[in-house]
Design a protein around this motif. Sequence first.
Motif, PDB file in Angstrom:
ATOM      1  N   MET A  63       1.008  -1.221  -0.063  1.00 50.64           N
ATOM      2  CA  MET A  63       0.061   0.041  -0.031  1.00 50.64           C
ATOM      3  C   MET A  63       1.049   1.191   0.154  1.00 50.64           C
ATOM      4  SD  MET A  63      -2.869   1.037  -0.039  1.00 50.64           S
ATOM      5  CE  MET A  63      -3.395  -0.828  -0.210  1.00 50.64           C
ATOM      6  N   ASN A  64       1.130   1.873  -1.215  1.00 51.60           N
ATOM      7  CA  ASN A  64       1.928   3.093  -1.151  1.00 51.60           C
ATOM      8  C   ASN A  64       0.896   4.372  -1.283  1.00 51.60           C
ATOM      9  OD1 ASN A  64       1.077   3.059  -3.736  1.00 51.60           O
ATOM     10  ND2 ASN A  64       2.951   2.382  -4.573  1.00 51.60           N
ATOM     11  N   ALA A  65       1.597   5.428  -1.156  1.00 47.52           N
ATOM     12  CA  ALA A  65       0.794   6.775  -0.930  1.00 47.52           C
ATOM     13  C   ALA A  65       0.233   7.097  -2.109  1.00 47.52           C
ATOM     14  CB  ALA A  65       1.984   7.592  -0.421  1.00 47.52           C
ATOM     15  N   SER A  66       0.930   6.551  -3.423  1.00 47.35           N
ATOM     16  CA  SER A  66       0.086   7.055  -4.568  1.00 47.35           C
ATOM     17  C   SER A  66      -1.179   6.391  -4.768  1.00 47.35           C
ATOM     18  CB  SER A  66       1.193   6.984  -5.787  1.00 47.35           C
ATOM     19  OG  SER A  66       1.672   5.798  -5.794  1.00 47.35           O
ATOM     20  N   ALA A  67      -1.220   5.002  -4.309  1.00 51.33           N
ATOM     21  CA  ALA A  67      -2.314   4.372  -4.568  1.00 51.33           C
ATOM     22  C   ALA A  67      -3.456   4.819  -3.835  1.00 51.33           C
ATOM     23  CB  ALA A  67      -2.186   2.832  -4.202  1.00 51.33           C
ATOM     24  N   ILE A  68      -3.290   5.528  -2.599  1.00 50.94           N
ATOM     25  CA  ILE A  68      -4.121   6.051  -1.621  1.00 50.94           C
ATOM     26  C   ILE A  68      -4.769   7.255  -2.130  1.00 50.94           C
ATOM     27  CG2 ILE A  68      -4.510   7.021   0.569  1.00 50.94           C
ATOM     28  CD1 ILE A  68      -4.381   4.056   0.444  1.00 50.94           C
ATOM     29  N   LYS A  69      -3.662   8.102  -2.800  1.00 45.46           N
ATOM     30  CA  LYS A  69      -3.979   9.179  -3.413  1.00 45.46           C
ATOM     31  C   LYS A  69      -4.909   9.079  -4.661  1.00 45.46           C
ATOM     32  CE  LYS A  69      -1.636  12.947  -5.290  1.00 45.46           C
ATOM     33  NZ  LYS A  69      -0.253  13.788  -5.781  1.00 45.46           N
ATOM     34  N   GLN A  70      -4.565   7.891  -5.312  1.00 44.30           N
ATOM     35  CA  GLN A  70      -5.678   7.845  -6.430  1.00 44.30           C
ATOM     36  C   GLN A  70      -7.252   7.207  -5.785  1.00 44.30           C
ATOM     37  OE1 GLN A  70      -4.222   4.857  -8.824  1.00 44.30           O
ATOM     38  NE2 GLN A  70      -2.699   6.275 -10.055  1.00 44.30           N
ATOM     39  N   ALA A  71      -7.089   6.738  -4.763  1.00 45.48           N
ATOM     40  CA  ALA A  71      -8.420   6.139  -4.059  1.00 45.48           C
ATOM     41  C   ALA A  71      -9.075   7.366  -3.628  1.00 45.48           C
ATOM     42  CB  ALA A  71      -8.245   5.395  -3.334  1.00 45.48           C
ATOM     43  N   MET A  72      -8.130   8.379  -3.232  1.00 46.69           N
ATOM     44  CA  MET A  72      -8.707   9.459  -2.566  1.00 46.69           C
ATOM     45  C   MET A  72      -9.322  10.455  -3.541  1.00 46.69           C
ATOM     46  SD  MET A  72      -8.838   9.684   0.802  1.00 46.69           S
ATOM     47  CE  MET A  72      -8.431   8.766   2.019  1.00 46.69           C
ATOM     48  N   ALA A  73      -8.849  10.371  -4.709  1.00 53.10           N
ATOM     49  CA  ALA A  73      -9.402  11.167  -5.881  1.00 53.10           C
ATOM     50  C   ALA A  73     -10.773  11.176  -6.343  1.00 53.10           C
ATOM     51  CB  ALA A  73      -8.505  10.967  -7.251  1.00 53.10           C
ATOM     52  N   ALA A  74     -11.401   9.881  -5.812  1.00 53.25           N
ATOM     53  CA  ALA A  74     -12.701   9.829  -6.139  1.00 53.25           C
ATOM     54  C   ALA A  74     -13.594  10.815  -5.355  1.00 53.25           C
ATOM     55  CB  ALA A  74     -13.196   8.484  -5.819  1.00 53.25           C
ATOM     56  N   LEU A  75     -13.158  11.169  -4.020  1.00 48.66           N
ATOM     57  CA  LEU A  75     -13.926  11.966  -3.278  1.00 48.66           C
ATOM     58  C   LEU A  75     -14.072  13.402  -3.793  1.00 48.66           C
ATOM     59  CD1 LEU A  75     -12.319  10.924   0.126  1.00 48.66           C
ATOM     60  CD2 LEU A  75     -14.626  10.359  -0.846  1.00 48.66           C
ATOM     61  N   PRO A  76     -15.302  14.090  -3.705  1.00 48.54           N
ATOM     62  CA  PRO A  76     -15.390  15.315  -4.240  1.00 48.54           C
ATOM     63  C   PRO A  76     -14.646  16.463  -3.421  1.00 48.54           C
ATOM     64  CG  PRO A  76     -17.329  14.823  -3.113  1.00 48.54           C
ATOM     65  CD  PRO A  76     -16.561  13.571  -3.251  1.00 48.54           C
ATOM     66  N   ALA A  77     -14.201  17.460  -4.114  1.00 53.62           N
ATOM     67  CA  ALA A  77     -13.631  18.715  -3.497  1.00 53.62           C
ATOM     68  C   ALA A  77     -12.698  18.464  -2.358  1.00 53.62           C
ATOM     69  CB  ALA A  77     -14.878  19.461  -2.986  1.00 53.62           C
ATOM     70  N   GLN A  78     -11.668  17.978  -2.793  1.00 53.53           N
ATOM     71  CA  GLN A  78     -10.532  17.791  -1.634  1.00 53.53           C
ATOM     72  C   GLN A  78      -9.118  18.168  -2.255  1.00 53.53           C
ATOM     73  OE1 GLN A  78      -8.636  14.591  -2.399  1.00 53.53           O
ATOM     74  NE2 GLN A  78      -9.854  14.589  -4.217  1.00 53.53           N
ATOM     75  N   ASP A  94     -18.132  16.829   5.655  1.00 55.53           N
ATOM     76  CA  ASP A  94     -18.887  15.513   5.392  1.00 55.53           C
ATOM     77  C   ASP A  94     -18.422  14.546   4.597  1.00 55.53           C
ATOM     78  OD1 ASP A  94     -18.627  17.105   3.326  1.00 55.53           O
ATOM     79  OD2 ASP A  94     -20.627  17.367   2.535  1.00 55.53           O
ATOM     80  N   GLN A  95     -17.154  14.690   4.137  1.00 59.80           N
ATOM     81  CA  GLN A  95     -16.274  13.766   3.314  1.00 59.80           C
ATOM     82  C   GLN A  95     -15.815  12.730   4.313  1.00 59.80           C
ATOM     83  OE1 GLN A  95     -16.905  12.928   0.335  1.00 59.80           O
ATOM     84  NE2 GLN A  95     -18.738  14.184   0.366  1.00 59.80           N
ATOM     85  N   VAL A  96     -15.096  13.193   5.495  1.00 58.66           N
ATOM     86  CA  VAL A  96     -14.344  12.479   6.418  1.00 58.66           C
ATOM     87  C   VAL A  96     -14.718  10.987   6.526  1.00 58.66           C
ATOM     88  CG1 VAL A  96     -13.758  12.444   8.804  1.00 58.66           C
ATOM     89  CG2 VAL A  96     -13.857  14.457   7.951  1.00 58.66           C
ATOM     90  N   VAL A  97     -15.920  10.697   6.754  1.00 59.02           N
ATOM     91  CA  VAL A  97     -16.303   9.117   6.903  1.00 59.02           C
ATOM     92  C   VAL A  97     -15.884   8.350   5.670  1.00 59.02           C
ATOM     93  CG1 VAL A  97     -18.084   7.616   7.209  1.00 59.02           C
ATOM     94  CG2 VAL A  97     -18.084   9.732   8.552  1.00 59.02           C
ATOM     95  N   ALA A  98     -15.901   8.945   4.175  1.00 58.89           N
ATOM     96  CA  ALA A  98     -15.817   8.346   3.164  1.00 58.89           C
ATOM     97  C   ALA A  98     -14.336   8.219   2.969  1.00 58.89           C
ATOM     98  CB  ALA A  98     -16.619   9.196   2.106  1.00 58.89           C
ATOM     99  N   ALA A  99     -13.673   9.342   3.471  1.00 61.08           N
ATOM    100  CA  ALA A  99     -11.964   8.989   3.247  1.00 61.08           C
ATOM    101  C   ALA A  99     -11.484   8.198   4.337  1.00 61.08           C
ATOM    102  CB  ALA A  99     -11.352  10.588   3.679  1.00 61.08           C
ATOM    103  N   VAL A 100     -12.107   8.195   5.478  1.00 63.26           N
ATOM    104  CA  VAL A 100     -11.764   7.155   6.455  1.00 63.26           C
ATOM    105  C   VAL A 100     -12.161   5.630   6.034  1.00 63.26           C
ATOM    106  CG1 VAL A 100     -12.060   6.410   8.965  1.00 63.26           C
ATOM    107  CG2 VAL A 100     -11.673   8.927   8.363  1.00 63.26           C
ATOM    108  N   THR A 101     -13.308   5.599   5.339  1.00 63.21           N
ATOM    109  CA  THR A 101     -13.499   4.058   5.057  1.00 63.21           C
ATOM    110  C   THR A 101     -12.568   3.715   3.977  1.00 63.21           C
ATOM    111  OG1 THR A 101     -15.862   4.855   5.462  1.00 63.21           O
ATOM    112  CG2 THR A 101     -15.605   2.848   4.185  1.00 63.21           C
ATOM    113  N   ILE A 102     -12.187   4.635   3.136  1.00 64.70           N
ATOM    114  CA  ILE A 102     -11.220   4.227   2.121  1.00 64.70           C
ATOM    115  C   ILE A 102     -10.002   3.685   2.763  1.00 64.70           C
ATOM    116  CG2 ILE A 102      -9.638   4.928   0.262  1.00 64.70           C
ATOM    117  CD1 ILE A 102     -11.835   6.922  -0.490  1.00 64.70           C
ATOM    118  N   LEU A 103      -9.371   4.289   3.740  1.00 60.40           N
ATOM    119  CA  LEU A 103      -8.349   4.132   4.617  1.00 60.40           C
ATOM    120  C   LEU A 103      -8.627   2.775   5.138  1.00 60.40           C
ATOM    121  CD1 LEU A 103      -7.386   7.380   5.943  1.00 60.40           C
ATOM    122  CD2 LEU A 103      -6.077   5.984   4.070  1.00 60.40           C
ATOM    123  N   ASP A 104      -9.743   2.475   5.915  1.00 57.93           N
ATOM    124  CA  ASP A 104     -10.210   1.373   6.660  1.00 57.93           C
ATOM    125  C   ASP A 104      -9.989  -0.047   5.482  1.00 57.93           C
ATOM    126  OD1 ASP A 104     -10.944  -0.394   8.486  1.00 57.93           O
ATOM    127  OD2 ASP A 104     -13.386  -0.358   7.978  1.00 57.93           O
ATOM    128  N   GLY A 105     -10.542   0.126   4.468  1.00 57.43           N
ATOM    129  CA  GLY A 105     -10.732  -0.667   3.763  1.00 57.43           C
ATOM    130  C   GLY A 105      -9.239  -1.111   2.996  1.00 57.43           C
TER     131      GLY A 105
END
Lengths: 330, 372, 147, 192
Positions: free
Chosen positions: D1-16, D37-48
Amino acid sequence: MSVHPEVIRLLIFLVGIIAFAALNAAYLVWLERKEAGHIQRRIGPKEVGPFGLLQPLADGIKLMTKQLIVPAGVDPVLFRIAPILVMIPAIMGFVTIPFSETLVARNLDIGLLAVFAFASVNVLGLLMGAWGSRNKYAVISAARVVSQNVAYEIPMLVTVVSLVMVSHTMNLTKIVGQQLGGFWHWNIFNFAASPLMPVAFLIFFVCMLAETNRAPFDMAEAESELIAGAFTEYPGMGFGVFFMAEYANIVIGCSMATILFLGGWDCPFGLYPGVHWFLLKMYFLIFTVIWIRWTYPRTTFYGLLNLSWKILIPISFVNLLLTSAMLKVF
Amino acid sequence: MSAFAQTQLKETFVINLGPQHPATHGVLRVKLVMDGEYIVEAEPVLGYIHRMHEKMGENRTWAQFMPNTGRMDYLHALAYNHGYVTVVERAAGIEVPERAEYIRVITAELNRISSHLLWFGAFVLDLGGFTPLLYAFDDREQILDLLESVTGSRLTYSYFRFGGVYNDIDENFVPGALAFIKRLRERLPMYHALVTKNVILRTRLEDIGFITPEMCRKYGATGPVARGSGINFDVRKHEPYSVYPEFNFDIPVYPKGDSMARYMVRMDEIEQSMRIVEQAIAKLPDGPVMAPKAPKILKPAKGDYYHAVETARGSFGIRVVSDGTNTPYRLKLRSPTFSNLSLFGEACQGMLLPDALALMGSLDLVIPEIDR
Amino acid sequence: MIGYLKEIFSGTWSLFVGLGITIKYFFKPVVTVQYPREVLPMTPRFRGHIELTRDPETGGDKCIVCGMCQKACPSNCITVVGDKVEGAKKKALSRYILDFTKCSLCGLCVESCPADAITFSKDYNLAGPSREAYIFDLKKRLEERKG
Amino acid sequence: MNASAIKQAMAALPAQAVAENDHAKRGNHLDVTVAPDQVVAAVTILDGNGFFIEAITGVDWLGEKAARKKEAAAKAAAAAKAAAEAAKAAGQEPPPPPPAAPAEPEGSQVDDLEVIYDFNHYETLCRVTVRTRVPRDNPAVPTISEVYAGANWHERETHDFFGINFVGHPYLVPLLLPEDADFHPLLKDYKP
């Protein structure tokens, strides 16, 4: 008006027994602290008197000068009566213990039964004190103590029954009398009766530890779990009496082990039997009890029951069967 | 369902374990809902020795906060000092001389051994065995003597400085440390014979107090707690700092997750720390112990910085927010036991009281560090 | 069945090993120091409360009343008061108050002192009846040490 | 799990905003700023992705907006002054003064509280920081204790210190402060 000499004799013995029990309780505390100290590579009590020998006196005075608080909401009768109910059976047990051939207050024919009967009352006092003191820790402790005593009474008595079968008597003086004449006559080495006799001694000893609530079976007190268990609410001498009863019970337990297995006042080499041998053996056992306490961690409650029901009781029954078989065959 | 029927469902009672209790090592209170001797629910109540170190940090200069760090985890104070100085050095861009880093590692590892020794004794004391505590103290005392002769203090060392250490080790330190390691190597088998192999202890710890790796992750458990659940995570290897990459040491990991696994992790870590100290002493370079250009008055650049170190209890992280002045704008101290304790409520459900206390002991709690 | 017996045997054996260890230590000499009767020497770097060092030439203190220690102290427990002395350029120390009730023995003051005027004392047996007993005037203490 | 992969996953979230950081300098790899209001979504990505929670904390940015405004104003003034001087030096007429107020999109003038979530990974070295900003007068962030059970205590602690309301938290009572505490000591305007 004339007094029967037997009454006077009994009175003298009673006073002697109480003094013996109290002195033992006091000086066993000293011994325990000294022994624990040296096991842990420190000195132990040393300030009061030479080698701290007056420490028990100081402790006693301290306990006695403390206010006897009866906390609010306790059952005052149970709370007050419990220490006495614990102490009296402990002293009564001494009545029939033969320290030597002649040094016995009352040589009962059912002496063995009497000692164990008195020893079992002790738990009732603990239960009353714990229940009466209205403390959750104490109630947990009481529940533990009762089931612990029930569990350990069984293997203890089963081993004793096998001994009674060998000796054909419950008179303690007679039991010792059969073991006189050197250590090879002692019950612990009586392989003719059962090859498991040393194991039976171990079982008896372990049960004795559990019955007297000594570490590693000190479920009643368990200071790191239940603070002081049944004694949590007791102040000053109320606690002191429980404490003395605990040590008196240890003395009784070790005396019984000496009488039943180690030939009582018999000399291991068949020379000069007498009370000194009895005391020597008994204090050695007490030393071991203390030594064990300062070596092991505490068992858990279910670990203790597992030990009793899964290991001690089966083995003691095997021992009983073996003994009866051997008796039948030979 | 009527209210009456609800109360009849289960006869439970509440027991207050602490704040004054022999097994809570300080002033932790656990509210236990018990069904007989079984724990239905446990809620740790914290804050009895909360000192608000984070606010104190905002009111002092960077250097003045230094003594506070050692006062959070007084058992492994040097690791906390280490974490703090490293994060400030990172923020201010101070280079540390190599000898200073080696001394930091040596003293911090000795301190880790002393922390584990005290835990060992206190843990066995929780289980009712008193004597090992005194034996462990005997050994720990040797470390404290060594550290005292170098740092001048026995518990709250405040030994590290931004850019180095306060003063160089004295000539007795290296032989003393080597003699201590030799002594402890002889004593460890005794501990194992007396305690680890003891059947009573084994029955109390084995297969009891399970913590699953998933639970560790959800609660953020680190240190021996995580490693006892089979998670190979140690900041010293995972995110190397200081001169730890120079040394050859293992991370003990036990996959079982019971109290015994956590116990074994710590006991093995003592040996690993001794290996690190030996190697560090062998490699100890000469040179200054203080960066010559270390500024007297620190003004780190604006921004926030994070750094984590491995303490005896887990990963201790410091987040520093600097606004470019000589006092921190914000200091966040992420203490490992806070997270480790937070899983206690879930882990001890349905356990018996003595087992739960054994579990609590195996978490190695230092309350001032939780409460901060 | 064999496993059961084996377990009992090995368990019992571990208990006897434990007893062997403790009895071995029972006969070994004690390692504790009987503290009030025996006292261990303090290490040279021991950090007690601070004390003024004596100037070997004048016999007085070396303090230049710069106030660095006062500034360095995280707990504000040092108060340095100096007087202008007629004829001399520097201020002279008149009072050096250490509020030891607040001191956390961190040593930052000693480190910050440019004149080496303060040092750690080796005094650790501190006991007193009141809070005020711990507000030391180090200047006075220095003078008392003279006698 | 590297930073850029997470970055890509996070890109799906709006306005960040996602920033990759220099680990040696900052101590983390990824800085993700999201709307509350995007915190839970972002944290869920990290959890996954198997991250574990390190800590939750806050920062009080009291006076930040005022300072920024002052800075911007100073900058504008300096620029205007420089331009005027340059014009004077060139012998020209000074240009008309620029529009008085900086044309910054005026948001709320209330300062922010920042909530910082720190995550780390057991297997690979990747520290992720999730940040969100809420106004000081109504600090409310959805709770992530449903995703990470361990967040429960961290959120309670942050609530203690900053008064941030974690909406949906099951048991938001003081953890470290006394149970009747109604103050929030880490706020910059807190006076004991």
